[in-house]
Design a protein around this motif. Structure first.
Motif, mmCIF file in Angstrom:
data_model
loop_
_atom_site.group_PDB
_atom_site.id
_atom_site.type_symbol
_atom_site.label_atom_id
_atom_site.label_comp_id
_atom_site.label_asym_id
_atom_site.label_seq_id
_atom_site.Cartn_x
_atom_site.Cartn_y
_atom_site.Cartn_z
ATOM 1 N N MET A 179 -38.800 -47.564 -11.814
ATOM 2 C CA MET A 179 -39.531 -47.676 -13.068
ATOM 3 C C MET A 179 -40.430 -48.914 -13.057
ATOM 4 S SD MET A 179 -36.658 -46.841 -15.974
ATOM 5 C CE MET A 179 -35.642 -45.363 -15.877
ATOM 6 N N THR A 180 -41.651 -48.742 -13.518
ATOM 7 C CA THR A 180 -42.550 -49.864 -13.746
ATOM 8 C C THR A 180 -42.846 -49.893 -15.238
ATOM 9 O OG1 THR A 180 -43.529 -49.508 -11.569
ATOM 10 C CG2 THR A 180 -44.725 -50.938 -13.102
ATOM 11 N N VAL A 181 -41.990 -50.560 -15.990
ATOM 12 C CA VAL A 181 -42.068 -50.548 -17.450
ATOM 13 C C VAL A 181 -42.656 -51.856 -17.946
ATOM 14 C CG1 VAL A 181 -40.765 -50.325 -19.596
ATOM 15 C CG2 VAL A 181 -40.093 -49.012 -17.582
ATOM 16 N N THR A 182 -43.589 -51.743 -18.865
ATOM 17 C CA THR A 182 -44.182 -52.911 -19.502
ATOM 18 C C THR A 182 -44.112 -52.731 -21.012
ATOM 19 O OG1 THR A 182 -46.391 -51.901 -19.384
ATOM 20 C CG2 THR A 182 -45.756 -53.371 -17.582
ATOM 21 N N ILE A 183 -44.315 -53.823 -21.725
ATOM 22 C CA ILE A 183 -44.347 -53.795 -23.191
ATOM 23 C C ILE A 183 -45.706 -54.291 -23.640
ATOM 24 C CG2 ILE A 183 -43.371 -54.774 -25.294
ATOM 25 C CD1 ILE A 183 -40.692 -54.992 -23.867
ATOM 26 N N ARG A 184 -46.318 -53.546 -24.532
ATOM 27 C CA ARG A 184 -47.611 -53.958 -25.106
ATOM 28 C C ARG A 184 -47.599 -53.690 -26.605
ATOM 29 N NH1 ARG A 184 -50.006 -49.314 -26.574
ATOM 30 N NH2 ARG A 184 -49.998 -47.480 -25.203
ATOM 31 N N GLU A 185 -48.620 -54.191 -27.283
ATOM 32 C CA GLU A 185 -48.735 -53.942 -28.712
ATOM 33 C C GLU A 185 -48.995 -52.459 -28.962
ATOM 34 O OE1 GLU A 185 -51.431 -56.394 -30.850
ATOM 35 O OE2 GLU A 185 -50.615 -58.276 -30.062
ATOM 36 N N ALA A 186 -48.420 -51.955 -30.035
ATOM 37 C CA ALA A 186 -48.631 -50.559 -30.416
ATOM 38 C C ALA A 186 -50.045 -50.371 -30.951
ATOM 39 C CB ALA A 186 -47.614 -50.139 -31.459
ATOM 40 N N ARG A 187 -50.580 -49.160 -30.719
ATOM 41 C CA ARG A 187 -51.921 -48.812 -31.183
ATOM 42 C C ARG A 187 -51.839 -47.542 -32.017
ATOM 43 N NH1 ARG A 187 -53.579 -48.636 -24.867
ATOM 44 N NH2 ARG A 187 -53.481 -50.883 -24.395
ATOM 45 N N GLU A 188 -52.856 -47.321 -32.823
ATOM 46 C CA GLU A 188 -52.888 -46.095 -33.616
ATOM 47 C C GLU A 188 -52.894 -44.866 -32.712
ATOM 48 O OE1 GLU A 188 -55.478 -44.032 -37.237
ATOM 49 O OE2 GLU A 188 -55.785 -46.137 -36.706
ATOM 50 N N THR A 189 -53.465 -44.999 -31.539
ATOM 51 C CA THR A 189 -53.515 -43.873 -30.606
ATOM 52 C C THR A 189 -52.139 -43.530 -30.022
ATOM 53 O OG1 THR A 189 -54.160 -45.445 -28.866
ATOM 54 C CG2 THR A 189 -55.926 -44.218 -29.967
ATOM 55 N N ASP A 190 -51.130 -44.356 -30.299
ATOM 56 C CA ASP A 190 -49.774 -44.071 -29.858
ATOM 57 C C ASP A 190 -49.030 -43.154 -30.826
ATOM 58 O OD1 ASP A 190 -49.864 -45.765 -27.556
ATOM 59 O OD2 ASP A 190 -49.517 -47.513 -28.838
ATOM 60 N N VAL A 196 -43.984 -48.919 -22.058
ATOM 61 C CA VAL A 196 -44.818 -47.985 -21.313
ATOM 62 C C VAL A 196 -44.340 -47.914 -19.874
ATOM 63 C CG1 VAL A 196 -47.159 -47.440 -20.569
ATOM 64 C CG2 VAL A 196 -46.791 -48.532 -22.791
ATOM 65 N N ASP A 197 -44.061 -46.697 -19.417
ATOM 66 C CA ASP A 197 -43.707 -46.481 -18.019
ATOM 67 C C ASP A 197 -44.977 -46.104 -17.271
ATOM 68 O OD1 ASP A 197 -42.736 -45.725 -15.543
ATOM 69 O OD2 ASP A 197 -40.942 -44.778 -16.362
ATOM 70 N N ASP A 198 -45.399 -46.988 -16.387
ATOM 71 C CA ASP A 198 -46.659 -46.801 -15.665
ATOM 72 C C ASP A 198 -46.495 -46.036 -14.358
ATOM 73 O OD1 ASP A 198 -48.458 -48.194 -17.394
ATOM 74 O OD2 ASP A 198 -47.541 -50.068 -16.743
ATOM 75 N N LYS A 199 -45.347 -45.372 -14.159
ATOM 76 C CA LYS A 199 -45.065 -44.745 -12.868
ATOM 77 C C LYS A 199 -46.131 -43.734 -12.451
ATOM 78 C CE LYS A 199 -42.004 -41.375 -15.096
ATOM 79 N NZ LYS A 199 -40.616 -40.865 -15.212
ATOM 80 N N ASN A 200 -46.742 -43.073 -13.447
ATOM 81 C CA ASN A 200 -47.752 -42.068 -13.121
ATOM 82 C C ASN A 200 -49.177 -42.527 -13.414
ATOM 83 O OD1 ASN A 200 -45.799 -40.149 -12.316
ATOM 84 N ND2 ASN A 200 -45.441 -39.600 -14.456
ATOM 85 N N ALA A 201 -49.303 -43.768 -13.889
ATOM 86 C CA ALA A 201 -50.632 -44.250 -14.257
ATOM 87 C C ALA A 201 -51.366 -44.880 -13.091
ATOM 88 C CB ALA A 201 -50.528 -45.259 -15.411
ATOM 89 N N GLY A 202 -50.607 -45.436 -12.161
ATOM 90 C CA GLY A 202 -51.231 -46.000 -10.973
ATOM 91 C C GLY A 202 -51.696 -47.433 -11.149
ATOM 92 N N SER A 203 -52.310 -47.739 -12.272
ATOM 93 C CA SER A 203 -52.914 -49.055 -12.442
ATOM 94 C C SER A 203 -51.961 -50.085 -13.005
ATOM 95 C CB SER A 203 -54.134 -48.952 -13.365
ATOM 96 O OG SER A 203 -53.749 -48.466 -14.634
ATOM 97 N N GLY A 204 -50.845 -49.633 -13.628
ATOM 98 C CA GLY A 204 -49.923 -50.590 -14.206
ATOM 99 C C GLY A 204 -50.502 -51.371 -15.354
ATOM 100 N N ASN A 205 -51.457 -50.797 -16.059
ATOM 101 C CA ASN A 205 -52.151 -51.519 -17.130
ATOM 102 C C ASN A 205 -51.703 -51.093 -18.521
ATOM 103 O OD1 ASN A 205 -53.238 -48.965 -17.340
ATOM 104 N ND2 ASN A 205 -55.378 -49.612 -17.079
ATOM 105 N N GLY A 206 -50.534 -50.511 -18.624
ATOM 106 C CA GLY A 206 -50.048 -50.108 -19.939
ATOM 107 C C GLY A 206 -50.601 -48.788 -20.417
#
Length: 215
Positions: free
Chosen positions: A1-12, A60-70
């Motif tokens: 798992m590559t999990v990060t925490i970021r601020e929530a957005r309306e798009t979430d 956010v689990d970035d496992k499928n995002a590739g960039s690890g940018n949340g």
């Protein structure tokens, strides 16, 4: 798992709604209880990324995002309103009436759907006891594969620190699902406690007494 925490957005909104559904039955999935699967999220999660006085953080689990940018899959959240009374007033005018019109109880075939639809017509605000203890209120949920790995502690830490910066002498309250009161010990380690006038499933934390926070 590559999990990060970021601020929530309306798009979430869609993501937090899905998590709410999948944890809405005492921490387990309530998917089979609903034909209208968006109802738990529209009540307990989506308003907290859309309405004023709110803030939140998502895992956010970035496992499928590739960039690890949340930008990966949202797998957990902690959401709050800085001021429960302001939130309740705004929601009473701008949130619950539209839902009450969109979801008439007569359209429900399952009891859980009907319960939410009736709630939209008579939504209760936070009690005087809760607001007297602390102006803020919060909700936390995460998908089962990510539980019991320390992420809940990190989310609590993020939120308490954010709220404490704005109101150092204030506090926050939360309500536990009566079917999942085993989580009380988890909250108590941070300093959450029962408070005068609170229900058996409600806890509060004074920011000045917060402890064991991990960010």
């Amino acid at each position: 798992m590559t999990v990060t925490i970021r601020e929530a957005r309306e798009t979430d909104a869609d993501a937090v709604s899905r998590i709410c559904l999948l944890t809405a039955q005492g921490g387990q999935s309530a998917d089979d209880l609903h034909d209208f699967k968006e109802l738990p999220g529209l009540t307990y999660a989506v308003p907290y990324v859309k309405l004023p006085t709110t803030l939140g953080f998502v895992m956010v689990d970035d496992k499928n995002a590739g960039s690890g940018n949340g930008s990966g899959e949202v797998v957990g959240y902690i959401l709050a309103s800085r001021n429960s009374r302001d939130f309740d007033r705004y929601a009473a005018e701008h949130w619950w009436p539209a839902l009450a019109e969109k979801y008439p109880p007569s359209s429900a075939k399952k009891p859980a759907d009907k319960e939410f639809m009736e709630l939209f017509r008579n939504m209760h605000g936070k009690s005087d006891a809760r607001v007297s203890y602390g102006a803020a209120n919060m909700h936390i949920n995460m998908l089962e594969p990510y539980q019991k790995q320390g992420w809940g502690s990190k989310l609590i830490g993020k939120m308490v620190e954010a709220l404490r910066k704005e109101d150092p002498d204030g506090g926050v309250t939360l309500g536990m699902d009566p079917r999942n009161l085993g989580v009380r010990e988890f909250y108590e380690k941070f300093g959450f406690e029962s408070f005068e006038g609170g229900k058996f499933n409600e806890l509060g934390l004074k920011f000045s007494k917060a402890k064991n926070l991990t960010t």
